[in-house]
Design a protein around this motif. Structure first.
Motif, PDB file in Angstrom:
ATOM      1  N   ALA A  61      14.579  26.091 -20.817  1.00  0.00           N
ATOM      2  CA  ALA A  61      15.736  25.541 -21.519  1.00  0.00           C
ATOM      3  C   ALA A  61      15.337  24.946 -22.860  1.00  0.00           C
ATOM      4  N   MET A  62      14.133  24.366 -22.934  1.00  0.00           N
ATOM      5  CA  MET A  62      13.658  23.813 -24.195  1.00  0.00           C
ATOM      6  C   MET A  62      13.395  24.923 -25.202  1.00  0.00           C
ATOM      7  N   VAL A  63      12.724  25.985 -24.744  1.00  0.00           N
ATOM      8  CA  VAL A  63      12.448  27.116 -25.623  1.00  0.00           C
ATOM      9  C   VAL A  63      13.752  27.702 -26.152  1.00  0.00           C
TER      10      VAL A  63
ATOM     11  N   ARG B 149      14.451  15.377 -24.714  1.00  0.00           N
ATOM     12  CA  ARG B 149      13.695  15.184 -23.469  1.00  0.00           C
ATOM     13  C   ARG B 149      14.311  16.032 -22.367  1.00  0.00           C
ATOM     14  N   LEU B 150      13.449  16.713 -21.624  1.00  0.00           N
ATOM     15  CA  LEU B 150      13.879  17.470 -20.452  1.00  0.00           C
ATOM     16  C   LEU B 150      13.014  17.046 -19.269  1.00  0.00           C
TER      17      LEU B 150
ATOM     18  N   ARG C 255       6.378  14.564 -11.208  1.00  0.00           N
ATOM     19  CA  ARG C 255       7.522  14.453 -12.119  1.00  0.00           C
ATOM     20  C   ARG C 255       7.029  14.677 -13.540  1.00  0.00           C
ATOM     21  N   TYR C 256       7.611  15.649 -14.207  1.00  0.00           N
ATOM     22  CA  TYR C 256       7.277  15.936 -15.605  1.00  0.00           C
ATOM     23  C   TYR C 256       8.456  15.587 -16.501  1.00  0.00           C
ATOM     24  N   ALA C 257       8.154  15.235 -17.737  1.00  0.00           N
ATOM     25  CA  ALA C 257       9.152  15.149 -18.800  1.00  0.00           C
ATOM     26  C   ALA C 257       8.565  15.863 -20.007  1.00  0.00           C
ATOM     27  N   THR C 258       9.282  16.829 -20.535  1.00  0.00           N
ATOM     28  CA  THR C 258       8.892  17.445 -21.793  1.00  0.00           C
ATOM     29  C   THR C 258       9.612  16.698 -22.900  1.00  0.00           C
TER      30      THR C 258
END
Length: 255
Positions: free
Chosen positions: A22-24, A188-189, A239-242
């Protein structure tokens, strides 16, 4: 440290997490065209994601070992520090940097990005930050306090994206100082990924100071962290956050 990650490029590429699709998609949709410059491309993790989204990607990286790995995966890469790299008159629709912009001078880097971006081109620098479950985070911090008492960054449980807050602030300030971009935004995702004990221990040597630890110290860390994961059943969900700093080029940067 920036050039230590190529010690085991295959492991780095195999174990390091990708970035949310989704970020890309959002970056590509907010850019005027398909030509992407990937600063600090490493083994090509994010470059391949942008290629899959229909982009043409050129990578720049200071480490020949990482560049060779990326080339073997079909990416065109030029070896140089971004500040010293010669664009040779080329320009781009998007400049990205995944997990790499903190190795670049924030003002010189943003200025150079503006110089190679076409009007309306987007600069997007991003990091994956992670937070283990609280009980695992405390157990891992205890391992580092015992094995590496002089490494203050590891003395407490990791606290979500706070580890990158200062890096994001420096990136944003550098973009503003360059004077060629519009409003700086932060995206942020949040997402999660499961890990087994062995999967996490496979990834750990590719991160931070671990790439330069003496073999005996690294093994002591891995043994302690492995025991901490085993105590929780041998697996966990990370848990990740980009987190991203991004802006659109509105005026030409001075040379």
């Amino acid at each position: 440290m920036a050039e230590s990650f190529g010690v085991d490029a295959e492991r780095y590429d195999r174990t390091r997490p990708h970035y949310p699709d989704a970020m890309v998609t959002r970056v590509v949709a907010g850019s005027p065209g398909p030509d992407v410059l990937d600063v600090g491309c490493g083994t090509g993790i994010e470059a391949r994601q942008f290629q899959a989204a229909g982009c043409r990607v050129l990578g720049v990286d200071p480490d020949e070992r990482m560049a060779d790995f990326a080339r073997n995966g079909g990416l065109e890469v030029e070896v140089a520090r971004f500040e010293d790299w010669d664009p040779a008159g080329r320009d781009f629709d998007t400049v990205i940097a995944g997990q790499a912009w903190h190795w670049v001078d924030p003002v010189a880097g943003a200025t150079k990005a503006a110089q190679v971006l076409r009007p309306g081109g987007r600069m997007a620098v991003f990091w994956n930050t992670f937070q283990p479950p609280p009980e695992l985070g405390e157990a891992i911090a205890a391992v580092y306090r015992r094995v590496m008492p002089d490494a203050p960054i590891y003395q407490r449980a990791l606290a979500d994206s706070d580890a990158y807050a200062s890096l994001r602030a420096k990136a944003a300030d550098g973009i503003r100082t360059a004077g060629a971009f519009g409003e700086v935004e932060q995206w942020r995702l949040d997402w999660e990924r499961p890990y087994t004990r062995d999967e996490w221990l496979d990834l750990l040597p590719t991160t931070g100071v671990h790439t330069r630890l003496p073999a005996a110290t690294l093994q002591e860390v891995l043994t302690g962290v492995g025991a901490a994961v085993d105590a929780l059943g041998g697996a966990f969900r990370m848990r990740y956050a980009t987190v991203m700093v991004t802006a659109v080029r509105t005026t030409a940067a001075s040379s």
